[in-house]
Scaffold this motif. Structure first.
Motif, PDB file in Angstrom:
ATOM      1  N   MET A  22      33.154  14.973  49.152  1.00  0.00           N
ATOM      2  CA  MET A  22      32.562  14.764  50.477  1.00  0.00           C
ATOM      3  C   MET A  22      31.784  15.991  50.915  1.00  0.00           C
ATOM      4  SD  MET A  22      35.172  12.522  52.757  1.00  0.00           S
ATOM      5  CE  MET A  22      36.775  12.967  52.166  1.00  0.00           C
ATOM      6  N   THR A  25      28.478  16.229  49.007  1.00  0.00           N
ATOM      7  CA  THR A  25      27.554  15.203  49.505  1.00  0.00           C
ATOM      8  C   THR A  25      26.979  15.615  50.850  1.00  0.00           C
ATOM      9  OG1 THR A  25      29.106  13.661  48.541  1.00  0.00           O
ATOM     10  CG2 THR A  25      27.281  12.726  49.770  1.00  0.00           C
ATOM     11  N   TYR A  26      27.858  16.125  51.712  1.00  0.00           N
ATOM     12  CA  TYR A  26      27.407  16.519  53.051  1.00  0.00           C
ATOM     13  C   TYR A  26      26.390  17.644  52.970  1.00  0.00           C
ATOM     14  CZ  TYR A  26      27.432  17.991  57.881  1.00  0.00           C
ATOM     15  OH  TYR A  26      27.042  18.312  59.142  1.00  0.00           O
ATOM     16  N   PHE A  28      24.311  18.379  50.630  1.00  0.00           N
ATOM     17  CA  PHE A  28      22.989  17.989  50.147  1.00  0.00           C
ATOM     18  C   PHE A  28      22.286  17.001  51.061  1.00  0.00           C
ATOM     19  CE2 PHE A  28      24.658  19.739  46.199  1.00  0.00           C
ATOM     20  CZ  PHE A  28      23.583  20.529  45.853  1.00  0.00           C
ATOM     21  N   THR A  29      23.070  16.182  51.797  1.00  0.00           N
ATOM     22  CA  THR A  29      22.406  15.151  52.601  1.00  0.00           C
ATOM     23  C   THR A  29      22.119  15.605  54.026  1.00  0.00           C
ATOM     24  OG1 THR A  29      24.550  14.195  53.117  1.00  0.00           O
ATOM     25  CG2 THR A  29      23.314  13.195  51.313  1.00  0.00           C
ATOM     26  N   ILE A  32      18.472  16.842  54.956  1.00  0.00           N
ATOM     27  CA  ILE A  32      17.519  15.735  54.901  1.00  0.00           C
ATOM     28  C   ILE A  32      17.680  14.851  56.129  1.00  0.00           C
ATOM     29  CG2 ILE A  32      16.770  13.741  53.539  1.00  0.00           C
ATOM     30  CD1 ILE A  32      17.976  15.196  51.117  1.00  0.00           C
ATOM     31  N   ARG A  33      18.952  14.602  56.469  1.00  0.00           N
ATOM     32  CA  ARG A  33      19.237  13.774  57.628  1.00  0.00           C
ATOM     33  C   ARG A  33      18.739  14.451  58.904  1.00  0.00           C
ATOM     34  NH1 ARG A  33      25.197  11.417  59.044  1.00  0.00           N
ATOM     35  NH2 ARG A  33      24.594  10.240  60.880  1.00  0.00           N
ATOM     36  N   GLU A  37      15.984  12.935  61.383  1.00  0.00           N
ATOM     37  CA  GLU A  37      16.306  12.608  62.773  1.00  0.00           C
ATOM     38  C   GLU A  37      15.372  13.320  63.742  1.00  0.00           C
ATOM     39  OE1 GLU A  37      20.477  13.360  63.124  1.00  0.00           O
ATOM     40  OE2 GLU A  37      20.988  11.378  62.354  1.00  0.00           O
TER      41      GLU A  37
END
Lengths: 196, 210
Positions: A22, A25-26, A28-29, A32-33, A37
């Protein structure tokens, strides 16, 4: 005893592995998120005031539900064409975050729901145009939620009263703030600043 | 755990018809009532569940000899929570448009009985590929059930399908309320049992007990 150690180890191993997955994933994402936003917010602001030629700038901050929100002045050649405020209302299972724009006559122009976590099928109906369009052209005192059919006020969605109320209150708070700041030009705003 | 050749056809048929999560096992009725006020909601939820179930079943199956039987439930819960979180994060970053539609549903999946139930009943006793097939088949069954309920409720309750109106009457509002969800579920379950008994000679009754 041996069993106990084995069980603990197997649980700990799974938890650590899951936490790692987790976390990675957090890591790397999330950037981008974040940028996605931010870009969406800028685009949303532009949509709220299509007739503003100048870039929309933050005019100040205000607080509701213990959270800080921004408001903006949309201008064309330094003349105001409308005001926008970001706001939130406390819904059934989340804060409904919105953008509210008013024109220079202090009537509501448009509402845009940015983010919410309401119940799918019930609460999320507040996103529908049929509900949101009711706000257009309303003045501060008209923004009241009622449960019967109405032209003067805002009609709640059956099955989603709490979410409807959240949107209505969020809009009302935002319009109140904007009216306080820009009600009768900048003198009134200045007077309010002194009072506080 | 048998070493015999696995019959995938049976697994798939079982997931969609024989042990349909909603109509036969009567599991995850809560989300089935909550999200089926429209076809679109039901479909999106079904797709999300399909993906998570496939991945969870696969992971549980891979780790089935490592997970201590005494603490299997917390282990399964954590695997489910991990997959749900990863799905949520990845979609939020890379599939913004889909996320805006489906974001609401993804986090709810953690609490679905059907995901935990299949991890416990199937994946913990079977090899990787059959487990993933079972997850996908169960997900398909769930998806199908949600779409069926959605069609039934939305057409009666809103007079529309997938958001497009096809009749201009005052709709039967109760069908999109939770109450109507239970009505729809009961009617649908009864009808499917009747079909099963009449044409396929099945015992009909929903097995419940699982």
């Amino acid at each position: 005893m041996k069993d106990m150690v084995k069980i603990t180890l197997s649980l700990v191993a799974i938890f650590i592995a899951a936490a790692l997955i987790m976390g990675v994933t957090y890591k790397f994402t999330s950037p981008i998120r974040f940028y996605a936003e931010k870009k969406e917010k800028e685009e949303a602001l532009k949509e709220m005031a299509p007739d503003a030629k100048d870039p929309i700038a933050v005019a100040g901050k205000w607080t509701v539900h213990g959270k800080s929100f921004e408001y903006y002045a949309a201008t064309t050649e330094k003349k105001p064409v409308g005001y926008i405020a970001s706001t939130a209302g406390k819904g059934y299972s989340s804060f409904i975050q919105m953008l509210v724009s008013i024109d220079t006559g202090l009537k509501v122009k448009e509402i845009k729901i940015l983010h919410h976590g309401e119940t799918p099928g019930l609460g999320d109906q507040v996103e529908e145009k049929g509900f949101l369009n009711q706000f257009t052209g309303k003045t501060l005192n008209q923004i009241v939620l009622v449960k019967t059919e109405t032209k003067e006020n805002i009609q709640a969605i059956s099955g989603a009263t709490i979410s409807s109320r959240a949107v209505t209150n969020g809009v009302k708070d935002a319009v109140q703030t904007l009216v306080d700041k820009y009600g009768s030009g900048f003198t009134r705003a200045a007077a309010n600043e002194v009072k506080k | 755990m048998t070493t015999d050749k696995v019959n995938y056809g049976t697994i798939i048929k079982n997931g969609i018809f024989g042990e349909n999560p909603v109509f036969r096992l009567a599991l995850s009725l809560c989300p089935a009532v909550a999200v089926t006020s429209g076809v679109k909601n039901g479909f999106l939820m079904g797709v999300a569940v399909l993906f998570v179930m496939t991945m969870v079943n696969g992971t549980v199956s891979l780790l089935r000899n490592f997970i201590s039987p005494k603490v299997r439930i917390p282990s399964y819960m954590f695997i489910i929570a991990t997959w749900v979180t990863v799905t949520d994060l990845v979609m939020a970053a890379y599939a913004r448009d889909v996320y805006k539609q489906m974001g609401l549903y993804i986090m709810l999946i953690v609490a679905f009985a059907i995901v935990l139930s299949r991890a416990e009943m199937f994946a913990s006793k079977n090899k990787l590929i059959p487990s993933m097939v079972d997850g996908a088949a169960m997900g398909m069954g769930f998806l199908l059930a949600l779409v069926l309920l959605g069609v039934f409720r939305e057409s009666l309750g809103k007079g529309s399908l997938w958001g497009y109106k096809f009749v201009e009457t005052k709709p039967l509002l109760i069908m999109i309320m939770p109450t109507g969800g239970f009505f729809a579920m009961g009617l649908m379950m009864g009808w499917l049992n009747w079909v099963d008994r009449k044409f396929f000679g099945g015992t009909g009754a929903s097995s419940g007990g699982h």
